[in-house]
Design a protein around this motif. Structure first.
Motif, PDB file in Angstrom:
ATOM      1  N   GLU A 263      20.792   4.956  -1.224  1.00 27.90           N
ATOM      2  CA  GLU A 263      21.440   5.487  -2.427  1.00 27.90           C
ATOM      3  C   GLU A 263      22.785   6.109  -2.070  1.00 27.90           C
ATOM      4  N   SER A 264      23.859   5.484  -2.530  1.00 29.99           N
ATOM      5  CA  SER A 264      25.207   5.965  -2.194  1.00 29.99           C
ATOM      6  C   SER A 264      25.606   7.167  -3.041  1.00 29.99           C
ATOM      7  N   GLY A 265      25.048   7.262  -4.241  1.00 32.60           N
ATOM      8  CA  GLY A 265      25.449   8.351  -5.148  1.00 32.60           C
ATOM      9  C   GLY A 265      24.738   9.657  -4.889  1.00 32.60           C
ATOM     10  N   GLY A 266      23.774   9.672  -3.989  1.00 33.99           N
ATOM     11  CA  GLY A 266      23.061  10.904  -3.654  1.00 33.99           C
ATOM     12  C   GLY A 266      22.113  11.383  -4.724  1.00 33.99           C
ATOM     13  N   ARG A 267      21.618  10.458  -5.548  1.00 35.26           N
ATOM     14  CA  ARG A 267      20.692  10.850  -6.611  1.00 35.26           C
ATOM     15  C   ARG A 267      19.252  10.871  -6.085  1.00 35.26           C
ATOM     16  N   ILE A 268      18.494  11.822  -6.603  1.00 34.72           N
ATOM     17  CA  ILE A 268      17.082  11.913  -6.217  1.00 34.72           C
ATOM     18  C   ILE A 268      16.280  10.870  -6.992  1.00 34.72           C
ATOM     19  N   HIS A 269      15.481  10.108  -6.265  1.00 34.01           N
ATOM     20  CA  HIS A 269      14.598   9.110  -6.888  1.00 34.01           C
ATOM     21  C   HIS A 269      13.149   9.579  -6.803  1.00 34.01           C
ATOM     22  N   THR A 270      12.356   9.155  -7.754  1.00 39.38           N
ATOM     23  CA  THR A 270      10.922   9.435  -7.739  1.00 39.38           C
ATOM     24  C   THR A 270      10.159   8.132  -7.547  1.00 39.38           C
ATOM     25  N   SER A 271       9.287   8.111  -6.569  1.00 42.36           N
ATOM     26  CA  SER A 271       8.462   6.929  -6.291  1.00 42.36           C
ATOM     27  C   SER A 271       7.018   7.376  -6.103  1.00 42.36           C
ATOM     28  N   THR A 272       6.100   6.426  -6.209  1.00 41.21           N
ATOM     29  CA  THR A 272       4.683   6.765  -6.035  1.00 41.21           C
ATOM     30  C   THR A 272       3.959   5.743  -5.166  1.00 41.21           C
ATOM     31  N   ILE A 273       2.887   6.216  -4.562  1.00 43.16           N
ATOM     32  CA  ILE A 273       1.965   5.338  -3.846  1.00 43.16           C
ATOM     33  C   ILE A 273       0.549   5.715  -4.282  1.00 43.16           C
ATOM     34  N   THR A 274      -0.404   4.816  -4.096  1.00 43.55           N
ATOM     35  CA  THR A 274      -1.799   5.161  -4.369  1.00 43.55           C
ATOM     36  C   THR A 274      -2.568   5.193  -3.058  1.00 43.55           C
ATOM     37  N   VAL A 275      -3.480   6.154  -2.969  1.00 47.11           N
ATOM     38  CA  VAL A 275      -4.346   6.293  -1.796  1.00 47.11           C
ATOM     39  C   VAL A 275      -5.793   6.240  -2.281  1.00 47.11           C
ATOM     40  N   ALA A 276      -6.601   5.420  -1.634  1.00 44.07           N
ATOM     41  CA  ALA A 276      -8.042   5.383  -1.914  1.00 44.07           C
ATOM     42  C   ALA A 276      -8.774   5.679  -0.616  1.00 44.07           C
ATOM     43  N   VAL A 277      -9.754   6.562  -0.683  1.00 40.27           N
ATOM     44  CA  VAL A 277     -10.531   6.942   0.506  1.00 40.27           C
ATOM     45  C   VAL A 277     -11.996   6.593   0.258  1.00 40.27           C
ATOM     46  N   LEU A 278     -12.546   5.719   1.100  1.00 43.48           N
ATOM     47  CA  LEU A 278     -13.928   5.268   0.948  1.00 43.48           C
ATOM     48  C   LEU A 278     -14.724   5.623   2.196  1.00 43.48           C
ATOM     49  N   PRO A 279     -15.971   6.059   2.035  1.00 48.60           N
ATOM     50  CA  PRO A 279     -16.793   6.277   3.233  1.00 48.60           C
ATOM     51  C   PRO A 279     -17.169   4.927   3.841  1.00 48.60           C
ATOM     52  N   GLU A 280     -17.058   4.807   5.155  1.00 49.75           N
ATOM     53  CA  GLU A 280     -17.480   3.553   5.786  1.00 49.75           C
ATOM     54  C   GLU A 280     -19.003   3.506   5.788  1.00 49.75           C
ATOM     55  N   VAL A 281     -19.541   2.342   5.460  1.00 46.31           N
ATOM     56  CA  VAL A 281     -20.999   2.220   5.358  1.00 46.31           C
ATOM     57  C   VAL A 281     -21.534   1.305   6.446  1.00 46.31           C
ATOM     58  N   GLU A 282     -22.792   1.494   6.755  1.00 46.42           N
ATOM     59  CA  GLU A 282     -23.463   0.651   7.743  1.00 46.42           C
ATOM     60  C   GLU A 282     -24.018  -0.594   7.059  1.00 46.42           C
ATOM     61  N   ASP A 283     -24.386  -1.579   7.871  1.00 44.13           N
ATOM     62  CA  ASP A 283     -24.979  -2.809   7.328  1.00 44.13           C
ATOM     63  C   ASP A 283     -26.187  -2.494   6.445  1.00 44.13           C
ATOM     64  N   VAL A 284     -26.947  -1.464   6.844  1.00 41.50           N
ATOM     65  CA  VAL A 284     -28.185  -1.147   6.126  1.00 41.50           C
ATOM     66  C   VAL A 284     -27.930  -0.519   4.758  1.00 41.50           C
ATOM     67  N   ASP A 285     -26.711  -0.012   4.532  1.00 39.96           N
ATOM     68  CA  ASP A 285     -26.411   0.667   3.272  1.00 39.96           C
ATOM     69  C   ASP A 285     -26.252  -0.307   2.103  1.00 39.96           C
ATOM     70  N   VAL A 286     -25.903  -1.543   2.404  1.00 40.97           N
ATOM     71  CA  VAL A 286     -25.703  -2.532   1.343  1.00 40.97           C
ATOM     72  C   VAL A 286     -26.091  -3.912   1.867  1.00 40.97           C
ATOM     73  N   GLU A 287     -26.832  -4.626   1.045  1.00 42.68           N
ATOM     74  CA  GLU A 287     -27.264  -5.970   1.436  1.00 42.68           C
ATOM     75  C   GLU A 287     -26.306  -6.985   0.844  1.00 42.68           C
ATOM     76  N   ILE A 288     -25.708  -7.812   1.711  1.00 39.92           N
ATOM     77  CA  ILE A 288     -24.767  -8.833   1.252  1.00 39.92           C
ATOM     78  C   ILE A 288     -25.342 -10.207   1.571  1.00 39.92           C
ATOM     79  N   ASN A 289     -25.524 -11.004   0.527  1.00 38.61           N
ATOM     80  CA  ASN A 289     -26.024 -12.366   0.694  1.00 38.61           C
ATOM     81  C   ASN A 289     -24.871 -13.280   1.103  1.00 38.61           C
ATOM     82  N   ALA A 290     -25.044 -13.972   2.205  1.00 38.75           N
ATOM     83  CA  ALA A 290     -23.978 -14.866   2.712  1.00 38.75           C
ATOM     84  C   ALA A 290     -23.587 -15.909   1.669  1.00 38.75           C
TER      85      ALA A 290
END
Length: 356
Positions: free
Chosen positions: A191-218
């Motif tokens: 930014e050449s004019g020195g203006r303040i810009h507003t930007s955003t990001i999203t953050v998602a936090v998930l607990p890592e689970v073990e194989d036994v926590d969820v059954e996935i059919n191949a």
């Protein structure tokens, strides 16, 4: 409260007896590990309860002195002690109330964190990189391990999206409050004019689970293989090592391309898929939780945010608890404990209101 504590102490002693039995260690390692973890989880509460009982006993002894002694000096000393013990008793009761709050079963787990640039284009992507580094530095300060599962950078070193795992005891308990929209206010380097810009990001936090926590059919999975790409979409690998896994019943799609090995990329993608599936199932079972999650993560629009990072004022504000700190550089360097502790306290107070 005292009845609960008494029952917990009895359970604690019962477990202590079981885990010290060499026969259990030999015959049932799984059961022994489960009991050891339960023993460890209860230990802090039981120690605090013992401290509380000791204070209560001293309090009763001091009262006995006041009611039975004729020595004025002894009585005066006992009265002074009672004042101190009353304060200690009230403080310990509050601490015990917190310790008795329902525990999040995921608190001891590792976390999978997903960061995506949202409103603001390249500036949002650069900020996403800043936040990724912030979490890496925080993890390092805690002795936790960070591993990137999947990432997409743009031409100027910004992160379009990144998924990574942080491995360490209690990682989820401290990072779960980071889910939501993070907003940055600063003057972009372009930014050449020195203006303040507003930007955003999203953050998602998930607990890592073990194989036994969820059954996935191949049979429910579609696995696509393709060449991994670098900044700007250029191909960086002529072999089809990148993997995209689609869970057909839910439509959840996970990609991974950071490893040169197709097998490693598939393993990493499955770790993320398991975490997302568990989250989806939990949200379906508790619509209230789903509404809370949606309000946390939102759409990434500039008006939605849980936290603002204002560079001109070196200010960080967490809007959920009204906390403002003027130490932006330190926070981006991974000094998150003050914010995390305040968020934990606010969460505990909210839970205590519901219990009461």
């Amino acid at each position: 409260m005292l009845e609960k504590l008494q029952a917990l102490e009895e359970r604690f002693l019962e477990i202590e007896k079981s885990i010290s039995d060499p026969e259990l260690v030999t015959k049932d390692q799984k059961k022994w590990k489960e009991l050891t973890k339960e023993h460890s989880d209860l230990q802090g509460t039981i120690e605090k309860y013992k401290e509380y009982k000791k204070v209560c006993q001293s309090y009763e002894e001091a009262q006995e002195i006041i009611s039975s002694q004729t020595d004025d000096d002894l009585v005066e000393l006992a009265k002074e002690e009672i004042n101190e013990l009353e304060n200690d008793k009230l403080k310990l009761e509050e601490e015990l109330k917190v310790l008795l709050l329902p525990k999040d079963p995921n608190d001891s787990k590792n976390v999978i964190v997903e960061i995506r640039g949202s409103a603001g284009g390249d500036e949002a992507a650069l900020f996403a990189n800043d936040i990724f580094k912030m979490y890496c530095r925080y993890a390092e300060s805690k002795g936790w391990k960070t591993e990137v599962l999947n990432s997409h950078y743009n031409d100027i070193g910004g992160i379009k999206e990144i998924t990574f795992v942080i491995e360490g005891e209690g990682a989820y308990s401290r990072l779960k409050y980071e889910s939501g929209v993070h907003r940055v206010q600063r003057i972009p380097s372009t930014e050449s004019g020195g203006r303040i810009h507003t930007s955003t990001i999203t953050v998602a936090v998930l607990p890592e689970v073990e194989d036994v926590d969820v059954e996935i059919n191949a049979n429910d999975l579609r696995v696509d293989r393709f060449c991994s790409s670098g900044p700007g979409g250029q191909s960086v690998n002529t072999t089809q090592s990148a993997v995209r896994i689609t869970h057909l019943p839910t439509g959840i799609t996970v990609s991974c391309q950071d490893e040169k090995s197709q097998h490693k990329n598939k393993d990493k993608a499955m770790r993320v898929l398991r975490a997302r599936l568990v989250e989806k199932y939990e949200e379906e079972q508790a619509s209230e939780l789903a509404d809370e999650r949606k309000s946390q993560v939102g759409t990434g629009d500039r008006s939605e945010r849980i936290r603002t990072y204002n560079f001109p004022q070196s200010r960080v504000t967490d809007h959920r608890i009204g906390l403002t700190l003027h130490k932006l550089d330190g926070i981006l360097a991974g000094e998150l404990d003050q914010i995390v502790e305040e968020l934990i306290t606010a969460d505990q107070l909210e839970k205590m209101k519901k219990v009461e």
